[in-house]
Write an enzyme that holds these catalytic residues in place. Structure first.
Site, PDB file in Angstrom:
ATOM      1  N   CYS A 129      -3.108  40.002  55.146  1.00 43.04           N
ATOM      2  CA  CYS A 129      -3.503  38.582  55.140  1.00 43.04           C
ATOM      3  C   CYS A 129      -4.363  38.247  56.348  1.00 43.04           C
ATOM      4  CB  CYS A 129      -2.358  37.596  55.246  1.00 43.04           C
ATOM      5  SG  CYS A 129      -0.800  37.912  54.600  1.00 43.04           S
ATOM      6  N   CYS A 144       6.043  40.251  55.210  1.00 45.95           N
ATOM      7  CA  CYS A 144       5.006  39.392  54.645  1.00 45.95           C
ATOM      8  C   CYS A 144       5.387  39.152  53.187  1.00 45.95           C
ATOM      9  CB  CYS A 144       3.634  40.049  54.728  1.00 45.95           C
ATOM     10  SG  CYS A 144       2.425  39.119  53.775  1.00 45.95           S
ATOM     11  N   LYS A 309      -2.262  41.177  43.091  1.00 45.22           N
ATOM     12  CA  LYS A 309      -2.512  42.575  42.760  1.00 45.22           C
ATOM     13  C   LYS A 309      -1.251  43.387  43.005  1.00 45.22           C
ATOM     14  CE  LYS A 309      -4.304  43.054  47.284  1.00 45.22           C
ATOM     15  NZ  LYS A 309      -4.798  43.783  48.325  1.00 45.22           N
TER      16      LYS A 309
END
Ligand code: MSP
Length: 652
Positions: A129, A144, A309
């Site tokens: 990110c 995360c 994804k």
């Protein structure tokens, strides 16, 4: 002349575009078309965000230079824009040289104003990110949530932005500009985030090379968000000469003064904080005006979960391209998602809306009306007559006028879904009017000529209204409808704010009548989509993960040593799986409708061994057995081996 500046986020080039990316762009495209139609000189910006550690890493994994990787990915985003008929004024790439100069100019301004200082940064960073993560438990890497991986510890010299100095100024700004963050729920979120206190922000990295060098200290590379956010002004020629605009034939030089501050930054809610807190603070520090509105839209979910994804549930643009008309995709996205809230995307719902709203609704109204004009009025638009104009006609005309006003008001308020809902209400009313008035019966009675012509004239006037209002949403089909109505010019050339139902159009010869939206066979299309999704094509368009990403998944061969049904849960089995540990693993699997417990004992399976344990129906599940998901009913078929494999063997 009135101007309007709308932006989309610039897209990370870490993955190929999917529906989520398309959405921000098509909302901005629709707004830009609408504003142009209302007479605003409009600038619509989109592009790609190309820097950072993550991109550096992906390029290395692929064995190409970061620039080559970015070139390829930027082309994929450009293709999305072309294929879906989007018309941005300019496409910025942050690896472009003029952007570097602009970002550096912004840095200098902020530094000279005293808001940048050098320090030492130590913290948790998710490279995927490009974001620092808050420490939740002392000393433990935070996970995360988005990427399902632990953040990495980073300690290095860094430049800091004095964000803490802006807390009061930001709060005052929010107070004075209640429209600056929308919708209201997001505004409240931003305000309470800032009220809870702001810490200075690390805005450079020495360990990353792929990025904009910090001016006068090129050992440092700008934190990717400082660089990325500045695109909104560098694209307009701020901090550079605007030569890129000239080269692209957009303008002779910088257009910053004409368009800045932005009227609206369209962003997903996941990146709101960057746009509604950091970006205004950077601009305040540089003494530049602040954007008027940051509008945060919701997320498209797929199967109830965020499209990503990592989860492998992205809605693939290849499928949309191949099976659906682009206007239909636009309509669905704008109609189905209440702007600002999350919505689920399914191909089934898309097909149903195409059939109900577009084919049977708008399309059918257009073709039945125009066919009757062709047959009963010799292909010329008829005139309404005062003799035949009664209460029903007056009511319908008033409803059409009211729809115009509501549509405009809802569009101005970014309530696209509501604007469309109201418009389809009008379509239903005209449909009912035609069914009630039965022009096909009137046509058989010569004494009813005036009535017949009045009925059709009114229906045609509503079609004209629809073509104008819907032009920003359905640009291609409304252009086609305009031509079928026999009009010259474009529906986009008529200002919806000045639109009236009455128009001097009688006598116009209509064009060739053709169906605007063919109906789709839902089952057949769904089966074909499934086939395509199974094929390699859609796999290759999902994003890459690195070998390290893959290595984080601990896959083991295991043997089922015990299996039983979970009481009170039709779908669940409790399994004990031997993976060579002291005790077999207890796992809950949703396969009960397809496997009997006794046939599983002794069977070799593949287990994800390092999945965070979770409790299902009071049973702790410590892993997941892998299965293929087959057919539309998503039947699980357990993965296994055709040769004997010792329990506990690792898979790679
Ligand atoms: N590069 C940053 C933006 C920098 S702007 C100065 C970024 N890029 S992104 O490619 O990850 O996302 C771009 C946009 O797509 C964001 O607005 C994001 O919210 C949106 N979407 C990505 N997935 C989405 C959905 N599933 N649904 C709706 N929009 C989502 O963030």
């Amino acid at each position: 002349m009135k101007t309007f500046y709308v932006t989309t986020p610039i897209y990370y080039v870490n993955s190929f575009p999917h529906l989520g990316h398309l959405y921000s762009t098509l909302v901005a495209d629709t707004l830009a078309r609408y504003k142009r139609q209302c007479g605003y000189e409009t600038f619509f910006l989109t592009g790609t965000d190309e820097h950072g550690q993550n991109i550096e890493r992906i390029a290395r994994e692929r064995g190409v230079t970061p620039q080559a990787h970015c070139d390829e990915m930027a082309e994929a985003f450009r293709r999305m824009i072309r294929d879906f008929g989007l018309e941005p004024s300019y496409f910025i790439r942050t690896s472009d040289e003029y952007h570097h100069r602009g970002a550096q100019a912004l840095w200098r301004r902020v530094r000279e104003a005293g808001y940048i200082y050098k320090g030492q940064y130590e913290g948790w960073f998710c490279p995927a990110c490009a974001e620092f993560k808050e420490e939740e438990e002392p000393g433990r890497p935070p996970m995360c949530e988005l990427h399902g991986r632990p953040a990495e510890r980073v300690a290095e010299e860094s430049y800091f932005f004095r964000l803490s100095a802006f807390q009061d100024r930001l709060l005052a700004f929010y107070r004075e500009h209640p429209e600056c963050v929308r919708p209201a729920a997001r505004y409240n979120e931003v305000v309470s985030f800032v009220q809870s206190g702001l810490r200075d922000l690390s805005i450079s990295r020495v360990s990353v090379r792929w990025g904009v060098p910090v001016p006068e200290d090129p050992q440092h590379t700008m934190y990717v968000w400082f660089d990325a956010l500045s695109n909104y002004i560098t694209a307009l020629g701020w901090g550079n000469e605007g030569a890129h605009l000239r080269a692209a034939g957009v303008s002779e030089g910088p257009v910053f003064d004409r368009y800045w501050p932005a009227d609206v930054h369209i962003v997903g809610k996941d990146i709101l904080r960057f746009h509604a807190v950091y970006w205004p603070a950077f601009l305040m520090a540089a003494g530049l005006p602040l954007p008027r509105t940051v509008y945060a839209h919701g997320m498209w979910l797929s199967g109830g979960r965020k499209m990503s994804k990592t989860l492998g549930n992205v809605i693939d643009l290849d499928v949309l391209r191949r099976f659906f008309a682009r206007d239909a995709v636009r309509y669905f996205c704008l109609r189905e998602m209440v702007f600002g809230e999350d919505a689920d995307f399914t191909y089934g719902a898309l097909i149903e809306r195409i059939n109900a709203d577009l084919a049977d609704g708008l399309g059918n109204l257009a073709s039945r009306t125009l066919t009757m004009v062709q047959r009963f009025c010799d292909g010329r638009l008829p005139e309404a007559s005062a003799r035949a104009w009664g209460g029903y006609e007056e009511e319908l005309r008033a409803a059409a006028e009211a729809t115009i006003r509501t549509f405009v008001a809802e569009f101005e308020a970014y309530n696209f879904s509501r604007a469309l809902e109201v418009t389809w209400g009008l379509i239903a009313r005209v449909d009912k009017y035609l069914s009630d008035m039965k022009p096909w019966d009137l046509a058989r009675r010569p004494q009813e000529r005036a009535r017949l012509e009045t009925v059709l004239a009114l229906a045609v006037r509503v079609l004209r209204v629809l073509a104008v209002l819907l032009a920003p949403v359905l640009p291609e089909t409304m252009r086609a409808l305009w031509r079928q109505l026999g009009f010259s010019g474009e529906p986009a050339g008529v200002n919806p704010q000045e639109l009236q139902v009455e128009a001097p159009i009688s006598g116009v010869r209509i064009g060739e009548v053709r169906p605007l939206f063919p109906r789709m066979d839902k089952e057949k299309t769904m089966a074909e989509i499934e086939k395509q999704r199974q094929s390699e094509g859609s796999v290759s368009s999902s994003a890459w993960i690195t070998i390290e990403d893959f290595a984080r998944v601990d896959l083991r061969a295991g043997t089922v040593v015990f299996a039983e049904k979970v009481t009170g849960a039709d779908r669940l089995l409790r399994l004990l799986v031997d993976i060579g540990e002291a005790e077999p693993r207890q796992v809950v699997a949703g396969i009960a409708p397809y496997y009997r417990p006794e046939e599983l004992v002794g069977r070799k399976v593949i287990l994800v061994a390092n999945l965070q344990p979770r409790t299902v129906r009071g049973i702790e599940s410590r892993g997941m057995v892998l299965a293929a998901v087959v057919g539309p009913e998503e039947r699980p078929v357990l993965a296994g081996f055709t040769e004997d494999v010792p329990s506990g063997s690792r898979l790679r």
